[in-house]
Enzyme design. Structure first.
Site, PDB file in Angstrom:
ATOM      1  N   GLY A 114      79.214  41.386  54.785  1.00 40.47           N
ATOM      2  CA  GLY A 114      79.874  41.885  55.995  1.00 40.47           C
ATOM      3  C   GLY A 114      80.413  43.298  55.834  1.00 40.47           C
ATOM      4  O   GLY A 114      80.605  44.008  56.827  1.00 40.47           O
ATOM      5  N   GLU A 117      77.549  45.497  56.467  1.00 41.52           N
ATOM      6  CA  GLU A 117      77.293  45.379  57.910  1.00 41.52           C
ATOM      7  C   GLU A 117      78.312  46.184  58.716  1.00 41.52           C
ATOM      8  O   GLU A 117      77.966  46.807  59.724  1.00 41.52           O
ATOM      9  CB  GLU A 117      77.315  43.895  58.313  1.00 41.52           C
ATOM     10  CG  GLU A 117      76.130  43.147  57.719  1.00 41.52           C
ATOM     11  CD  GLU A 117      76.195  41.642  57.927  1.00 41.52           C
ATOM     12  OE1 GLU A 117      77.161  41.017  57.454  1.00 41.52           O
ATOM     13  OE2 GLU A 117      75.289  41.098  58.576  1.00 41.52           O
ATOM     14  N   GLU A 137      74.211  37.735  50.564  1.00 41.93           N
ATOM     15  CA  GLU A 137      74.407  36.405  51.163  1.00 41.93           C
ATOM     16  C   GLU A 137      73.469  35.366  50.578  1.00 41.93           C
ATOM     17  O   GLU A 137      73.816  34.191  50.446  1.00 41.93           O
ATOM     18  CB  GLU A 137      74.199  36.484  52.684  1.00 41.93           C
ATOM     19  CG  GLU A 137      75.339  37.151  53.449  1.00 41.93           C
ATOM     20  CD  GLU A 137      75.177  38.656  53.570  1.00 41.93           C
ATOM     21  OE1 GLU A 137      74.349  39.254  52.834  1.00 41.93           O
ATOM     22  OE2 GLU A 137      75.881  39.242  54.409  1.00 41.93           O
TER      23      GLU A 137
HETATM   24  N1  CO8 Z   1      85.600  36.823  49.939  1.00 47.28           N
HETATM   25  C1  CO8 Z   1      86.748  36.341  49.395  1.00 47.28           C
HETATM   26  N2  CO8 Z   1      87.248  36.797  48.220  1.00 47.28           N
HETATM   27  C2  CO8 Z   1      86.545  37.757  47.575  1.00 47.28           C
HETATM   28  C3  CO8 Z   1      85.337  38.291  48.091  1.00 47.28           C
HETATM   29  C4  CO8 Z   1      84.870  37.783  49.332  1.00 47.28           C
HETATM   30  N3  CO8 Z   1      83.759  38.254  49.917  1.00 47.28           N
HETATM   31  N4  CO8 Z   1      84.861  39.220  47.224  1.00 47.28           N
HETATM   32  C5  CO8 Z   1      85.751  39.263  46.195  1.00 47.28           C
HETATM   33  N5  CO8 Z   1      86.759  38.395  46.411  1.00 47.28           N
HETATM   34  C6  CO8 Z   1      87.905  38.129  45.549  1.00 47.28           C
HETATM   35  C7  CO8 Z   1      87.496  37.324  44.312  1.00 47.28           C
HETATM   36  O1  CO8 Z   1      87.427  35.941  44.627  1.00 47.28           O
HETATM   37  C8  CO8 Z   1      88.599  37.677  43.362  1.00 47.28           C
HETATM   38  O2  CO8 Z   1      89.734  36.906  43.692  1.00 47.28           O
HETATM   39  P1  CO8 Z   1      90.567  36.159  42.516  1.00 47.28           P
HETATM   40  O3  CO8 Z   1      91.179  37.310  41.755  1.00 47.28           O
HETATM   41  O4  CO8 Z   1      91.556  35.355  43.290  1.00 47.28           O
HETATM   42  O5  CO8 Z   1      89.580  35.362  41.717  1.00 47.28           O
HETATM   43  C9  CO8 Z   1      88.924  39.133  43.693  1.00 47.28           C
HETATM   44  O6  CO8 Z   1      88.403  39.364  45.021  1.00 47.28           O
HETATM   45  C10 CO8 Z   1      88.250  40.134  42.753  1.00 47.28           C
HETATM   46  O7  CO8 Z   1      86.857  39.823  42.707  1.00 47.28           O
HETATM   47  P2  CO8 Z   1      86.062  39.460  41.342  1.00 47.28           P
HETATM   48  O8  CO8 Z   1      87.000  38.863  40.341  1.00 47.28           O
HETATM   49  O9  CO8 Z   1      84.863  38.674  41.732  1.00 47.28           O
HETATM   50  O10 CO8 Z   1      85.681  40.932  40.875  1.00 47.28           O
HETATM   51  P3  CO8 Z   1      84.393  41.362  40.007  1.00 47.28           P
HETATM   52  O11 CO8 Z   1      84.624  42.770  39.624  1.00 47.28           O
HETATM   53  O12 CO8 Z   1      84.120  40.353  38.935  1.00 47.28           O
HETATM   54  O13 CO8 Z   1      83.164  41.292  41.053  1.00 47.28           O
HETATM   55  C11 CO8 Z   1      82.065  41.624  43.175  1.00 47.28           C
HETATM   56  C12 CO8 Z   1      83.150  42.136  42.178  1.00 47.28           C
HETATM   57  C13 CO8 Z   1      80.665  41.822  42.559  1.00 47.28           C
HETATM   58  C14 CO8 Z   1      82.203  42.433  44.450  1.00 47.28           C
HETATM   59  C15 CO8 Z   1      82.320  40.114  43.435  1.00 47.28           C
HETATM   60  O14 CO8 Z   1      83.678  39.961  43.841  1.00 47.28           O
HETATM   61  C16 CO8 Z   1      81.459  39.516  44.507  1.00 47.28           C
HETATM   62  O15 CO8 Z   1      80.299  39.231  44.291  1.00 47.28           O
HETATM   63  N6  CO8 Z   1      82.035  39.283  45.724  1.00 47.28           N
HETATM   64  C17 CO8 Z   1      81.351  38.611  46.800  1.00 47.28           C
HETATM   65  C18 CO8 Z   1      80.378  39.509  47.470  1.00 47.28           C
HETATM   66  C19 CO8 Z   1      79.632  38.741  48.515  1.00 47.28           C
HETATM   67  O16 CO8 Z   1      78.926  37.775  48.270  1.00 47.28           O
HETATM   68  N7  CO8 Z   1      79.795  39.199  49.773  1.00 47.28           N
HETATM   69  C20 CO8 Z   1      79.116  38.583  50.896  1.00 47.28           C
HETATM   70  C21 CO8 Z   1      79.985  37.540  51.498  1.00 47.28           C
HETATM   71  S1  CO8 Z   1      79.157  36.623  52.765  1.00 47.28           S
HETATM   72  C22 CO8 Z   1      79.157  37.651  54.065  1.00 47.28           C
HETATM   73  O17 CO8 Z   1      79.692  38.719  54.041  1.00 47.28           O
HETATM   74  C23 CO8 Z   1      78.457  37.134  55.275  1.00 47.28           C
HETATM   75  C24 CO8 Z   1      78.653  38.054  56.468  1.00 47.28           C
HETATM   76  C25 CO8 Z   1      78.374  37.337  57.735  1.00 47.28           C
HETATM   77  C26 CO8 Z   1      79.406  36.260  57.955  1.00 47.28           C
HETATM   78  C27 CO8 Z   1      79.330  35.665  59.283  1.00 47.28           C
HETATM   79  C28 CO8 Z   1      80.313  34.565  59.516  1.00 47.28           C
HETATM   80  C29 CO8 Z   1      81.484  34.507  58.588  1.00 47.28           C
END
Ligand code: CO8
Length: 260
Positions: A114, A117, A137
């Protein structure tokens, strides 16, 4: 100026500076933040004909926006309302894409899902050298739902759009610039200055001409199929694969998909 819980909003010399402010969650878009973006672009500033433009960025030094809030979205998918949520998010991003004044994304770190996006819904993108782009995703067992399947095609063409969407691979800022996903990639301080310079330059032009140009250029893409994206997102978000993909994300492990 209205109060927001997840956005920092400041105005200087006719430019609105908007910062998505949830750095602990890498600025992930929860529903409250989406509601605040809707209020900002849909009503609070939509009638401000004197605005030169808007610059959107992410708080902290790691992320622009790391996507929709996966933890929050889990409950929505379980309730079977993925399609409605995608449609709502698409509608918020249409407000940005159709805003009468230019909106520039200053992409200062991860722009994933997102977040990518949101950047693509803006009229232009200026990236810092640490920006990273992707539609991951598929790693969660879902698809882009906030316009990514349509706007990636528009910006970078079908071949690269399919590659990014099916692999979930990230692009660095130099590659994003090379393939036309961003207008400029620059060191952080220069990137911000460039985005402001663009807005100031456009701010000297006729506001009606600027607004009509945005409308006319958007009209070219009117046949894009956002409804099909929302429907497909709804189907994918109702699967066991998504439950597994999201659980794997929360548990910080690799997902084991079964195609169900
Ligand atoms: N949602 C919620 N929490 C998140 C997200 C997210 N998208 N991304 C990161 N966080 C949180 C982590 O859970 C973490 O929290 P905690 O400290 O409580 O464990 C904190 O942020 C820091 O993140 P990381 O520890 O994972 O940090 P890293 O440096 O290890 O990794 C990354 C960084 C690579 C960015 C990793 O956090 C990651 O892969 N994040 C998810 C990315 C992702 O998959 N995004 C797509 C999400 S789906 C989406 O966007 C669909 C859009 C359309 C939706 C339509 C209806 C809803």
């Amino acid at each position: 100026m209205p109060n927001y819980n997840n956005l920092l909003v400041e105005e200087t010399d006719g430019i609105l500076y908007v910062t998505i402010n949830r750095p602990k969650a890498l600025n992930a878009l929860n529903q409250e933040t989406m509601g605040e973006l809707e209020a900002l672009f849909g009503s609070d500033y939509a009638s401000r004909k004197d605005l030169k433009g808007v610059l959107i960025t992410g708080a902290g030094d790691r992320a622009f926006v790391a996507g929709a809030d996966i933890k929050e979205f889990l409950g929505v998918a379980a309730a079977g309302s993925g399609k409605e949520m995608a449609t709502r998010g698409q509608d918020v991003f249409f407000l940005i894409e159709r805003f009468h004044a230019p909106v520039i994304a200053l992409v200062n770190g991860f722009a994933l899902g997102g977040g990518c996006e949101l950047a693509m819904a803006c009229h232009m993108r200026v990236a810092t050298e640490q920006a990273r782009f992707g539609q991951p995703e598929v790693n969660l067992g879902i698809i882009p739902g906030y316009g990514g399947t349509q706007r990636l095609n528009q910006l970078i063409g079908k071949g690269k759009a399919i590659e990014l969407t099916l692999t979930g691979n990230m692009l660095d800022a130099a590659e994003a610039h090379r393939i036309g996903l961003v207008n400029y990639t620059l060191p952080a301080a220069e990137a911000r200055a460039k985005a402001i310079e663009l807005l100031q330059t456009i701010g000297t032009k006729g506001p009606v001409a600027v607004a009509e140009s945005i409308k006319a250029i958007n009209a070219y893409y009117a046949s894009s199929d956002f409804e099909e994206e929302a429907a497909a997102f709804g189907r994918a978000s109702g699967t066991k694969d998504f439950a597994e993909g999201a659980a794997a994300f929360v548990e910080k492990r690799k997902a084991d998909f079964k195609g169900e």
